[in-house]
Scaffold this active site. Structure first.
Site, PDB file in Angstrom:
ATOM      1  N   ASP A  12       0.829  -1.435  -0.070  1.00 43.25           N
ATOM      2  CA  ASP A  12      -0.052   0.104  -0.104  1.00 43.25           C
ATOM      3  C   ASP A  12       0.902   1.229   0.061  1.00 43.25           C
ATOM      4  O   ASP A  12       0.346   2.297   0.556  1.00 43.25           O
ATOM      5  CB  ASP A  12      -0.628  -0.011   1.222  1.00 43.25           C
ATOM      6  CG  ASP A  12      -1.632  -1.276   1.275  1.00 43.25           C
ATOM      7  OD1 ASP A  12      -2.244  -1.446   0.436  1.00 43.25           O
ATOM      8  OD2 ASP A  12      -1.836  -1.842   2.325  1.00 43.25           O
ATOM      9  N   GLY A  14       1.788   2.978  -2.581  1.00 36.99           N
ATOM     10  CA  GLY A  14       1.463   3.640  -3.913  1.00 36.99           C
ATOM     11  C   GLY A  14       2.278   3.351  -4.976  1.00 36.99           C
ATOM     12  O   GLY A  14       2.634   4.311  -5.616  1.00 36.99           O
ATOM     13  N   GLY A  16       1.395   1.795  -7.768  1.00 38.41           N
ATOM     14  CA  GLY A  16       0.493   1.890  -8.810  1.00 38.41           C
ATOM     15  C   GLY A  16       0.751   3.433  -9.475  1.00 38.41           C
ATOM     16  O   GLY A  16       0.764   3.461 -10.789  1.00 38.41           O
ATOM     17  N   ALA A  38      -3.638  -8.097  -4.407  1.00 39.06           N
ATOM     18  CA  ALA A  38      -2.781  -7.029  -4.530  1.00 39.06           C
ATOM     19  C   ALA A  38      -3.875  -5.822  -4.965  1.00 39.06           C
ATOM     20  O   ALA A  38      -4.781  -6.033  -5.413  1.00 39.06           O
ATOM     21  CB  ALA A  38      -1.741  -6.895  -5.731  1.00 39.06           C
ATOM     22  N   HIS A  40      -3.738  -1.755  -6.433  1.00 45.64           N
ATOM     23  CA  HIS A  40      -3.295  -0.458  -6.754  1.00 45.64           C
ATOM     24  C   HIS A  40      -4.267   0.390  -7.223  1.00 45.64           C
ATOM     25  O   HIS A  40      -5.112   0.198  -8.111  1.00 45.64           O
ATOM     26  CB  HIS A  40      -2.225  -0.775  -7.875  1.00 45.64           C
ATOM     27  CG  HIS A  40      -0.952  -1.498  -7.526  1.00 45.64           C
ATOM     28  ND1 HIS A  40       0.154  -2.254  -8.386  1.00 45.64           N
ATOM     29  CD2 HIS A  40      -0.573  -1.817  -6.583  1.00 45.64           C
ATOM     30  CE1 HIS A  40       1.046  -2.782  -7.677  1.00 45.64           C
ATOM     31  NE2 HIS A  40       0.692  -2.912  -6.586  1.00 45.64           N
TER      32      HIS A  40
END
Length: 421
Positions: A12, A14, A16, A38, A40
């Site tokens: 988590d 970030g 993405g 997962a 994103h």
């Protein structure tokens, strides 16, 4: 040459968003491990997209995408996610994603077993997403799993799924509410629908690297959830670090240009397990609320705490980052003081390592460096020189401690809210 983006903490972070930015210059984006556990989240042109099993490179209409051999794939979730992306305006997604024929199938059976295994663990539950990832990797390791390629041999496929169901029925008895015939029936349709997506990924990767196609590898989860290097057993069931990238995709390691570790400016974790810098107080609550810390996959409230550079240094030593991306710096704007963990004390002695022993981790006393807050808004800042001096000092402290250059700094949820150095 390939760029690899990996989570440096407990997920988590970030990842993405950076993948979204970098994939604009990539022609092939790949997932190497994990499954739809997962999550994103990418905000592009005011639209929020959630990715779980699909590579985030689908945002770029010129980028093809590959779900690699080390990934485990829940077929209904794969199709559902494709539909949701196309509903949000990402047209042509189905023409730009492929799945390795060596990837393993996650059955609904695996998901049911995931929940039952968590119940078995009682107070020692891992806190999984219950997406069936652990059981799917377990059957893979036990050599009883089903690969994508086997799905097209109906006789073999049915024999193997029936055997899995029988084994779990013997273990869980009436607690397992599962109809193997129903799932077999659905795969008759999936077999037809999936055929255009399945490919032998090895020639694809080999050809891309031989032709110097710009590749982007999108890590799932993060190093501290790695099966070998994370807070075992409170981890996921795959190799989430650099090693898993090479085994999951068969990349040529001599053709890697950058390995980027994504580090949240503070620390979060979902589920059970050690978290030395967790703040069960008003500061943790503030990080959680201001940072909107809820899981993209489960919606669960994330545990929050100060940045732990012992964790990040551990991650750097394993994944050999060439650059770091510090994310969500703007969440710290409202703090007068910001603490950063730099040392663990165990039995009265300072250690600069992350212990493997859960017993040791339970007794860790964290030593912090207290840095001044900057008291100014950084949200949306896109130039290094326009950050407050104390915010720059915070980033430079991370660089100095880890010995790795911070190449990107996130200052908001949108793709435009990123500083490149």
């Amino acid at each position: 040459m390939a760029t690899i983006v990996l989570g440096a903490q407990w997920g988590d972070e970030g990842k993405g968003k950076l993948v979204d930015i970098l994939c604009q210059n990539s022609l092939l984006c790949c997932r190497s491990a994990g499954g739809n556990n997962a999550g994103h989240t990418i905000v592009a042109s005011g639209v929020t997209y959630d990715f779980h099993i699909l590579p985030s490179g689908l945002i770029n209409p010129a980028c093809n995408n590959l779900i690699g051999s080390g990934v485990v794939v829940h077929i209904p979730s794969f199709f559902s996610e494709l539909e949701k992306l196309e509903e949000k305006g990402l047209k042509g997604c189905k023409e730009r994603v492929l799945i390795s024929d060596r990837a393993h199938v996650v059955f609904d059976l695996h998901q049911l077993v995931d929940g039952l295994e968590e119940v078995e663990l009682g107070t020692g539950a891992v806190g999984t997403t219950k997406k069936g990832i652990g059981p799917a990797y377990s059957t893979k390791a036990a050599r009883t799993g089903v690969r994508m390629a086997e799905m097209f041999d109906e006789i073999v496929f049915e024999r193997k799924l029936r055997a899995l169901a029988d084994g779990y029925k013997k273990r869980f008895g009436e607690l397992l509410k599962y109809d193997v015939e129903e799932e077999l029936g659905r795969f008759k349709d999936y077999r037809i629908q999936l055929a255009p997506f399945i490919v032998d990924a090895l020639p694809l990767i080999h050809s891309a690297q031989a032709s110097s196609v710009p590749l982007l590898i999108e890590g799932a989860n993060a190093l501290m959830l790695d099966l070998d290097w994370g807070t075992y057993p409170y981890v996921t069931s795959s190799s989430t670090g650099l090693g898993g990238v090479f085994t999951g995709l068969a990349l040529n390691p001599t053709k890697i240009s950058r390995i980027i570790g994504v580090v949240k400016a503070y620390t979060t974790r979902v589920g059970g397990g050690p978290f030395p810098t967790e703040q069960l107080n008003s500061e943790g609550d503030k990080l959680q609320s201001v940072g909107a810390e809820f899981g993209a996959t489960t919606g669960r409230r994330r545990r929050c705490g100060w940045l732990d550079l012992v964790v990040v240094k551990h991650s750097c030593m394993i994944n050999h980052y060439t650059h770091l991306n510090v994310t969500k710096l703007d969440i710290l704007d409202g703090f007068d003081e910001i603490k950063v963990a730099t040392t663990y004390m165990i039995a009265g002695e300072a250690v600069d390592r992350f212990p493997a022993s859960l017993k040791e981790l339970e007794t860790v006393e964290v030593k912090y460096e207290t840095l001044p807050g900057w008291g100014e808004k950084t949200t949306g800042v896109t130039e290094w020189g326009k950050l407050p001096d104390k915010a720059r000092s915070y980033v430079e402290f991370i660089e100095s401690f880890t010995g790795v250059k911070v190449g990107w700094i996130g200052t908001g949820p949108g793709r435009e809210s990123m500083i490149a150095r």
